[in-house]
Scaffold this motif. Structure first.
Motif: not given
Length: 282
Positions: A151, A122, A147-148, A162, A160, A168, A120
């Protein structure tokens, strides 16, 4: 009418954004289509530097379409991908991912040659207050924001989000700058509601509004306030008095000023652009 806004925040804002830029592929620079130049943060060019970006001219449904097209051409000629959109319109917002893919096409092709799996995009959205960041995020997300997770290397508290398998966004506050070197910029932002009203005199702002509208959009004033062409040849202060009386406020010019400003902000005066392309400074 000189306006200072959020003094002392420049260094902190710059540090925060520069740190976050390490983790994004592209910047979505959100500006007000009625103020394509005045609503751009002058810090961003230096901070973003060569990071890919798309300039999103939001609130295009409220702006003069002829002026919007001229500004799009102007930014495109400077090398930026530019979209005119309305953040509250889902169809309009769907233009963003294809535009981002276009800007990042070469990078994604290089990654593919290296055997990297496509992921994806960013991105981060940057813009001053009242340009529609929250509305844009809500319409990108609908009701399915997930919410992913953090990172690696991202500072605590940043998340992040999504929105689908293709995008994202790093959820982060907007970036501001501390004062307006050009008082015209302050007045234009104030007129559209980006600055608190207690920082300025409403009658000064209403007079400024009338100066612009009588020059570029006289038909708006004539239709909305039953004014004649002769009325518009008067100084703006006289026009304000005329409108105040016509609305039954007698000599209450503060009330007349408030009416003018509120009706502009509420979209009752139709479509207009305060930053005129013809008056741009390259």
């Amino acid at each position: 009418m000189a306006i200072q806004w959020f003094p002392g925040h420049m260094a902190k804002a710059r540090r925060e954004v520069q740190e976050k830029l390490k983790y994004v592929d592209i910047v979505f620079e959100l500006v007000d289509a009625r103020l394509p130049k005045s609503s751009r943060n002058p810090m961003l060019d230096q901070i973003i530097q060569q990071k890919p970006r798309i300039i999103l001219l939001n609130k295009a449904d409220l702006a003069d379409p002829v002026q919007t097209q001229k500004w799009q051409n102007y930014f495109n000629n400077l090398g930026y991908e530019t979209l005119a959109l309305t953040a509250k319109n889902d169809k309009s917002v769907k233009q963003i991912v294809p535009a981002a893919k276009k800007v990042l096409a070469e990078k994604r092709a290089r990654d593919k040659e290296k055997g990297l799996k496509e992921r994806a995009i960013r991105a981060i959205v940057l813009g001053i207050p009242n340009v529609g960041k929250s509305t844009l995020l809500n319409h990108l997300a609908g009701k399915k924001v997930a919410t992913t997770g953090n990172k690696p290397g991202v500072t605590k508290g940043q998340q992040w989000l999504r929105f689908n398998s293709q995008l994202e966004l790093l959820d982060t506050p907007g970036i501001l700058w501390p004062k307006f070197e050009d008082p015209e910029v302050g007045k234009r932002l104030a007129l559209t509601g980006a600055i608190k009203d207690d920082l300025l005199q409403l009658d000064d702002l209403a007079i400024y509004e009338l100066e612009i509208l009588s020059r570029f959009y006289p038909e708006i004033l004539m239709e909305r306030y039953q004014l004649s062409e002769d009325d518009l040849f008067q100084p703006a202060a006289e026009i304000l008095m005329e409108i105040t009386k016509k609305r039954g406020f007698k000599d209450d010019y503060e009330r007349g000023s408030e009416l003018l400003i509120n009706e502009l902000r509420q979209g009752r005066l139709g479509r207009f652009t305060l930053d005129r392309y013809e008056e741009k400074v390259d």
